[in-house]
Design a protein around this motif. Sequence first.
Motif, mmCIF file in Angstrom:
data_model
loop_
_atom_site.group_PDB
_atom_site.id
_atom_site.type_symbol
_atom_site.label_atom_id
_atom_site.label_comp_id
_atom_site.label_asym_id
_atom_site.label_seq_id
_atom_site.Cartn_x
_atom_site.Cartn_y
_atom_site.Cartn_z
ATOM 1 N N CYS A 105 0.831 -1.213 0.000
ATOM 2 C CA CYS A 105 0.000 0.000 0.000
ATOM 3 C C CYS A 105 0.864 1.262 0.000
ATOM 4 C CB CYS A 105 -0.919 0.014 1.226
ATOM 5 S SG CYS A 105 -2.240 -1.201 1.192
ATOM 6 N N LEU A 106 1.914 1.268 0.807
ATOM 7 C CA LEU A 106 2.781 2.446 0.901
ATOM 8 C C LEU A 106 3.556 2.681 -0.393
ATOM 9 C CD1 LEU A 106 4.039 1.923 4.547
ATOM 10 C CD2 LEU A 106 2.535 3.760 3.735
ATOM 11 N N LEU A 107 3.931 1.622 -1.069
ATOM 12 C CA LEU A 107 4.606 1.779 -2.362
ATOM 13 C C LEU A 107 3.632 2.260 -3.427
ATOM 14 C CD1 LEU A 107 6.840 -1.408 -2.260
ATOM 15 C CD2 LEU A 107 7.665 0.952 -2.317
ATOM 16 N N TYR A 108 2.377 1.816 -3.345
ATOM 17 C CA TYR A 108 1.364 2.216 -4.329
ATOM 18 C C TYR A 108 1.058 3.715 -4.232
ATOM 19 C CZ TYR A 108 -2.891 2.255 -7.073
ATOM 20 O OH TYR A 108 -3.848 2.543 -8.012
ATOM 21 N N GLN A 109 0.893 4.203 -3.017
ATOM 22 C CA GLN A 109 0.732 5.623 -2.694
ATOM 23 C C GLN A 109 -0.580 6.257 -3.140
ATOM 24 O OE1 GLN A 109 4.119 8.064 -3.760
ATOM 25 N NE2 GLN A 109 5.490 6.332 -3.525
ATOM 26 N N ASP A 110 -1.091 5.943 -4.313
ATOM 27 C CA ASP A 110 -2.261 6.631 -4.872
ATOM 28 C C ASP A 110 -3.561 6.110 -4.268
ATOM 29 O OD1 ASP A 110 -0.578 8.092 -6.571
ATOM 30 O OD2 ASP A 110 -0.666 6.542 -8.124
ATOM 31 N N ARG A 111 -4.629 6.846 -4.540
ATOM 32 C CA ARG A 111 -5.956 6.372 -4.140
ATOM 33 C C ARG A 111 -6.382 5.280 -5.110
ATOM 34 N NH1 ARG A 111 -8.106 9.719 -0.400
ATOM 35 N NH2 ARG A 111 -10.250 9.095 -0.692
ATOM 36 N N TRP A 112 -7.185 4.360 -4.611
ATOM 37 C CA TRP A 112 -7.707 3.284 -5.455
ATOM 38 C C TRP A 112 -9.165 3.084 -5.084
ATOM 39 C CZ3 TRP A 112 -8.914 -2.085 -4.390
ATOM 40 C CH2 TRP A 112 -9.125 -2.838 -5.550
ATOM 41 N N LEU A 113 -10.043 3.219 -6.083
ATOM 42 C CA LEU A 113 -11.486 3.139 -5.862
ATOM 43 C C LEU A 113 -11.927 4.087 -4.748
ATOM 44 C CD1 LEU A 113 -12.017 -0.733 -6.069
ATOM 45 C CD2 LEU A 113 -12.367 0.952 -7.884
ATOM 46 N N GLY A 114 -11.278 5.247 -4.689
ATOM 47 C CA GLY A 114 -11.615 6.247 -3.678
ATOM 48 C C GLY A 114 -11.007 5.983 -2.306
ATOM 49 N N LEU A 115 -10.311 4.861 -2.138
ATOM 50 C CA LEU A 115 -9.718 4.531 -0.841
ATOM 51 C C LEU A 115 -8.342 5.185 -0.693
ATOM 52 C CD1 LEU A 115 -10.553 0.726 -0.694
ATOM 53 C CD2 LEU A 115 -11.622 2.547 0.641
ATOM 54 N N PRO A 116 -8.063 5.721 0.486
ATOM 55 C CA PRO A 116 -6.751 6.330 0.723
ATOM 56 C C PRO A 116 -5.705 5.239 1.015
ATOM 57 C CG PRO A 116 -8.084 6.508 2.688
ATOM 58 C CD PRO A 116 -8.953 5.859 1.633
ATOM 59 N N ILE A 117 -5.205 4.620 -0.026
ATOM 60 C CA ILE A 117 -4.323 3.459 0.103
ATOM 61 C C ILE A 117 -3.085 3.777 0.946
ATOM 62 C CG2 ILE A 117 -2.884 1.825 -1.193
ATOM 63 C CD1 ILE A 117 -5.917 1.315 -1.378
ATOM 64 N N PHE A 118 -2.492 4.957 0.750
ATOM 65 C CA PHE A 118 -1.295 5.301 1.513
ATOM 66 C C PHE A 118 -1.617 5.387 3.002
ATOM 67 C CE2 PHE A 118 1.960 7.985 3.350
ATOM 68 C CZ PHE A 118 3.108 7.383 2.860
ATOM 69 N N SER A 119 -2.715 6.033 3.362
ATOM 70 C CA SER A 119 -3.103 6.135 4.781
ATOM 71 C C SER A 119 -3.384 4.760 5.376
ATOM 72 C CB SER A 119 -4.335 7.024 4.943
ATOM 73 O OG SER A 119 -4.026 8.345 4.584
#
Length: 191
Positions: A140-154
């Motif tokens: 998730c931290l490497l992805y960084q971006d939002r996905w389907l509106g989810l704050p993946i980094f957070s």
Amino acid sequence: MRITVPTILTLLRIVMIPVLVVVFYLPYKWTPFASAAVFAFASITDWLDGWIARRYNQYSAFGAFLDPVADKLMVAVALLLIVQVHPTRWMALWAAVIIGREIAVSALREWMAELGEQARVKVASIGKFKTIVQMVALTCLLYQDRWLGLPIFSIGEWMLAAAALLTLWSGWAYLRAAWPVLARDARTDIG
């Protein structure tokens, strides 16, 4: 030396470490996705090599040595990359806890093996659960971006904090399991 399919997967995971670093620093919009994909693939090979080794009895001494080394290297490199790009005190603390525990537990296992007590510090279920949480967090931290509106980094930040706490818990479990031997040796050294 016997080269098995699990050992090949482990070697592939080691080869993927420089690939992760190169991909992580590419100046393209798709770089976070590619970094997360490389790390996720490496994480899957970690699970797969163990499953194949158990299922098809493809164990080797070289593979048993190399597997935890590959895992720790991949996690440490991912943590270093993430902390470099997101240098917050919490991110650095969680990374230090995870890397520090890996070093301490590796040293404890090596020492216990020298004493013929390695069975006391074998991988426990809490360690396996910690690894799953840690691998998902790092992806998730490497992805960084939002996905389907989810704050993946957070989500990754919270999961990394959970992984660090699980890391401490599992480290404590290893130390507790080894304590009778540690205490016995301390009494022998004094007396």
